[in-house]
Write a protein that holds these residues in place. Structure first.
Motif, short mmCIF file in Angstrom:
data_model
loop_
_atom_site.label_atom_id
_atom_site.label_comp_id
_atom_site.label_asym_id
_atom_site.label_seq_id
_atom_site.Cartn_x
_atom_site.Cartn_y
_atom_site.Cartn_z
N UNK A 1 0.12 67.44 50.83
CA UNK A 1 -1.41 67.22 50.36
C UNK A 1 -1.66 67.59 48.87
N UNK A 2 -2.53 66.60 48.64
CA UNK A 2 -2.94 66.39 47.07
C UNK A 2 -4.34 66.70 46.89
N UNK A 3 -4.72 67.89 46.71
CA UNK A 3 -6.18 68.40 46.58
C UNK A 3 -6.50 68.34 45.21
N UNK B 1 0.59 70.59 47.62
CA UNK B 1 1.47 71.44 48.42
C UNK B 1 2.16 70.76 49.57
N UNK B 2 3.16 71.38 50.04
CA UNK B 2 3.80 70.73 51.30
C UNK B 2 3.33 71.92 52.59
N UNK B 3 2.82 71.17 53.67
CA UNK B 3 2.52 71.94 54.76
C UNK B 3 3.72 71.49 55.91
N UNK B 4 4.23 72.55 56.44
CA UNK B 4 5.10 72.24 57.68
C UNK B 4 4.30 72.90 58.92
N UNK B 5 4.50 72.06 60.16
CA UNK B 5 3.59 72.69 61.22
C UNK B 5 4.38 72.62 62.53
#
Length: 117
Positions: free
Chosen positions: A42-44, A107-111
């Motif tokens: 995600x690139x906020x 950031x990287x998100x892992x779900x």
């Protein structure tokens, strides 16, 4: 041995199919063909936020790893400052979203939902 590789720079940014999808995400896991867990970059931009959500319905656990920039992970209203090299895990029942600081945040998100053993 088989492997798959993608460069996040080559992936389009856009909202995925899940309820907490962000218009700023790159669906890395989808591009790699992963099915056991979600993997997103995600690139906020500065001051932008992800969608507030919990995982009461799907029981998925979330973990975030900050690569660049600074911001906050907001968990049940508590603002947790984060920066490069920091990791945050959030329990299924907590409401969460991320907000970028003035320098933006990548950031990287892992779900993933736990599997029965």
């Amino acid at each position: 041995m088989t492997h798959y590789s993608v460069d996040a720079a080559d992936l389009d940014v856009g909202r995925g199919p899940h309820p907490a999808a962000s218009p700023f995400e790159k669906r890395v896991g989808e591009a790699l063909g992963l099915t056991a867990f979600g993997l997103y970059q995600i690139e906020l931009p500065a001051g932008e936020e992800t969608v507030p959500h919990d995982h009461l319905d799907d029981h998925a656990e979330d973990a975030y790893a900050v690569l660049q920039g600074h911001g906050w992970v907001i968990v049940d209203g508590e603002e947790i400052p984060v920066g490069p090299g920091q990791y945050v895990a959030v329990t299924v029942d907590s409401s969460r979203f991320l907000r970028a600081g003035s320098d933006g945040m990548v950031f990287i998100a892992v779900c993933a939902a736990p599997t029965a053993s």
